[in-house]
Design an enzyme around this catalytic site. Structure first.
Site, PDB file in Angstrom:
ATOM      1  N   ASP A 204       0.866  -1.185   0.000  1.00 31.54           N
ATOM      2  CA  ASP A 204       0.000   0.000   0.000  1.00 31.54           C
ATOM      3  C   ASP A 204       0.900   1.232   0.000  1.00 31.54           C
ATOM      4  OD1 ASP A 204       1.081   0.314   2.520  1.00 31.54           O
ATOM      5  OD2 ASP A 204      -0.830   0.307   3.579  1.00 31.54           O
ATOM      6  N   ASP A 206       1.406   4.809   2.330  1.00 33.34           N
ATOM      7  CA  ASP A 206       1.004   5.432   3.593  1.00 33.34           C
ATOM      8  C   ASP A 206       1.417   6.903   3.619  1.00 33.34           C
ATOM      9  OD1 ASP A 206       0.383   2.754   5.045  1.00 33.34           O
ATOM     10  OD2 ASP A 206       2.448   2.483   4.374  1.00 33.34           O
ATOM     11  N   ASP A 299      -3.270   4.488   2.788  1.00 33.02           N
ATOM     12  CA  ASP A 299      -3.601   4.853   4.162  1.00 33.02           C
ATOM     13  C   ASP A 299      -3.246   6.316   4.376  1.00 33.02           C
ATOM     14  OD1 ASP A 299      -4.493   2.347   4.940  1.00 33.02           O
ATOM     15  OD2 ASP A 299      -2.514   1.696   5.645  1.00 33.02           O
TER      16      ASP A 299
HETATM   17  P1  TTP Z   1       1.968  -1.033   6.712  1.00 30.83           P
HETATM   18  O1  TTP Z   1       1.519  -0.165   5.602  1.00 30.83           O
HETATM   19  O2  TTP Z   1       1.045  -2.132   7.101  1.00 30.83           O
HETATM   20  O3  TTP Z   1       3.384  -1.713   6.437  1.00 30.83           O
HETATM   21  P2  TTP Z   1       4.655  -1.213   5.613  1.00 30.83           P
HETATM   22  O4  TTP Z   1       4.399   0.101   4.962  1.00 30.83           O
HETATM   23  O5  TTP Z   1       5.808  -1.284   6.547  1.00 30.83           O
HETATM   24  O6  TTP Z   1       4.871  -2.344   4.529  1.00 30.83           O
HETATM   25  P3  TTP Z   1       4.099  -2.518   3.124  1.00 30.83           P
HETATM   26  O7  TTP Z   1       5.081  -2.180   2.079  1.00 30.83           O
HETATM   27  O8  TTP Z   1       3.707  -3.951   3.106  1.00 30.83           O
HETATM   28  O9  TTP Z   1       2.919  -1.598   3.137  1.00 30.83           O
HETATM   29  O10 TTP Z   1       2.199  -0.177   8.014  1.00 30.83           O
HETATM   30  C1  TTP Z   1       3.031   0.972   8.001  1.00 30.83           C
HETATM   31  C2  TTP Z   1       3.298   1.444   9.383  1.00 30.83           C
HETATM   32  O11 TTP Z   1       2.132   1.994   9.943  1.00 30.83           O
HETATM   33  C3  TTP Z   1       3.705   0.332  10.317  1.00 30.83           C
HETATM   34  O12 TTP Z   1       5.059   0.407  10.575  1.00 30.83           O
HETATM   35  C4  TTP Z   1       3.029   0.593  11.595  1.00 30.83           C
HETATM   36  C5  TTP Z   1       2.068   1.692  11.309  1.00 30.83           C
HETATM   37  N1  TTP Z   1       0.701   1.320  11.631  1.00 30.83           N
HETATM   38  C6  TTP Z   1       0.136   1.831  12.784  1.00 30.83           C
HETATM   39  O13 TTP Z   1       0.785   2.589  13.505  1.00 30.83           O
HETATM   40  N2  TTP Z   1      -1.132   1.490  13.096  1.00 30.83           N
HETATM   41  C7  TTP Z   1      -1.867   0.659  12.317  1.00 30.83           C
HETATM   42  O14 TTP Z   1      -3.026   0.375  12.639  1.00 30.83           O
HETATM   43  C8  TTP Z   1      -1.266   0.121  11.106  1.00 30.83           C
HETATM   44  C9  TTP Z   1      -2.019  -0.796  10.206  1.00 30.83           C
HETATM   45  C10 TTP Z   1       0.013   0.500  10.818  1.00 30.83           C
HETATM   46 MN    MN Z   2       2.631   0.416   3.850  1.00 35.68          MN
HETATM   47 MN    MN Z   3      -0.495   0.861   5.547  1.00 36.30          MN
END
Ligand code: TTP
Ligand code: MN
Ligand code: MN
Ligand code: MN
Length: 375
Positions: A204, A206, A299
């Site tokens: 995703d 963020d 996100d």
């Molecule tokens: P993610 O997007 O789930 O993971 P990521 O970006 O490290 O890996 P990917 O490439 O698979 O997307 O989460 C990103 C960060 O957001 C994670 O380090 C922790 C934080 N987080 C929160 O603080 N609260 C939450 O509810 C979630 C889902 C994530």
């Molecule tokens: Mn992510």
């Molecule tokens: Mn995420």
């Protein structure tokens, strides 16, 4: 102590937040195996076991060389008997029977396929498997009751399975910037998660958004979402309100590590052609995703400026790095770290910070840059 190839001593600290963990490392042949067992433990709702395997894998990611024999593991922390057995078998035979049979098992594959649907957790997937379902197609075929998130998850399943590239992340960044700038000028927007740690692909994208004038960020998410909806960018969105309250007597003991920011879980619609050529196109509206369309999980999080450093640290990851930071804070410093604040239980006060560097300093940790938080 362990010696590396040059005979220099390696001192491996035991918390992942005390170590530098690069994205590319030398032991993927071992860490991938251990992470299969970690994932399987998660599927079996065994968090302790899962974390043990993830910690073991993480130690190997931080090693500056490839593991060639069990001798290389002497004096390394976090390697339990089970992890050592798995590593030994891979070093001797090239693979581990336990890992391979887990990987092949119908239960594991069905859990992977079903929890791979956006909106589906371990418990729901497990219930479906006990009812004989195995794949997202089975959910449609048997007409399962799905909530709104799961419906979107099934509808865009194959699109969401495809890795998101950095180019796509940049494209989405441009769209988010356009949205934010048009509803509230002067905001700061930061790419978070895996992309901030230097990953080339992600599951995703963020974003963390704030405004330097405290209070201006209130209600911002709803305005951003309305703008995006008007432009026809959103295939799905679920927004939650900010429910964080700072208590004078310290943070509430919450069972969950979830933070309480204003946040939005969404699915963006990109045009594949735009996504390939690298130019943003948001002119077409509507919420269908046809063949010329790309669906990407996004996100969005809005934080008050005073919590921005904590939110930045909390949303950079990796998940294990975050978990280890909180464990370090609690066990070694009698502090409570969240994505909002750091509370010192010995002094009974909140420790303020404007940068990530200040938070590491409060915690008595050497600063680890995002690119070395790939624990
Ligand atoms: P993610 O997007 O789930 O993971 P990521 O970006 O490290 O890996 P990917 O490439 O698979 O997307 O989460 C990103 C960060 O957001 C994670 O380090 C922790 C934080 N987080 C929160 O603080 N609260 C939450 O509810 C979630 C889902 C994530
Ligand atoms: Mn992510
Ligand atoms: Mn995420
Ligand atoms: Mn190296």
């Amino acid at each position: 102590p362990e010696l590396n190839g040059d005979g220099a001593e390696i001192l491996m600290k035991s918390y992942a937040c005390q170590r530098r963990t690069p994205l590319k490392h030398h032991n993927a042949f071992l860490t991938e195996a251990l992470e299969i067992l970690a994932q399987n433990a998660e599927f079996n709702d065994n968090e302790g076991r899962s974390v043990a395997f993830r910690r073991a894998a993480s130690v190997l990611k931080a090693l500056p060389h490839r593991v060639k024999s069990m001798e290389d593991l002497r004096c390394l922390p976090c390697l339990g008997d089970h992890s050592q057995r798995v590593i030994k078998e891979i070093l001797e035979d090239g693979s581990s029977r336990e890992v391979e049979s887990t990987r092949q098992s119908e239960q594991f594959q069905a859990m992977k396929a079903l929890t791979g649907v956006f909106g589906v957790g371990v418990r729901t997937a497990d219930r479906w498997i006990r009812e004989g379902l195995r794949t997202p197609d089975d959910l449609i075929r048997t007409g399962q009751q799905l909530n709104r998130a799961q419906q979107a998850g099934v509808q865009y399943y194959s699109e969401l399975q495809r890795a998101v590239t950095r180019a796509e992340a940049e494209l989405i960044m441009a769209i988010v910037e356009a949205a934010v700038n048009s509803v509230l000028p002067g905001c700061q927007i930061q790419l978070m998660g895996g992309f901030r740690r230097g990953k080339e692909v992600g599951h995703d994208v963020d974003f963390l958004i704030t405004h330097p004038e405290e209070g201006k960020e209130e209600g911002l998410m709803l305005k951003i979402i309305s703008w995006l909806e008007e432009q026809g960018v959103l295939l799905y969105q679920k927004t939650t309100r900010n429910s964080y309250v700072e208590r004078l007597d310290g943070p509430a003991r919450s069972a969950s590590n979830m933070d309480r920011f204003e946040r939005c879980f969404s699915i963006f619609k990109l045009h594949s052609s735009a996504s390939r050529s690298g130019s943003a196109s948001t002119s077409e509206s509507g919420s269908a995703c046809d063949s010329g369309c790309r669906a990407v999980r996004v996100d969005l999080v809005v934080s008050p400026f005073s919590q921005f450093a904590f939110a930045t640290l909390g949303w950079t990851g990796s998940k294990l790095f975050e978990r280890e930071l909180r464990r370090w804070a609690g066990q070694e410093k009698q502090m409570t770290l969240s994505s909002h604040t750091l509370y010192d239980s010995k002094q009974n006060l909140y420790l303020r910070a404007q940068t990530e560097e200040e938070i590491f300093a409060h915690l008595g940790l050497e600063f680890i840059p995002p690119s070395e938080r790939n624990a």
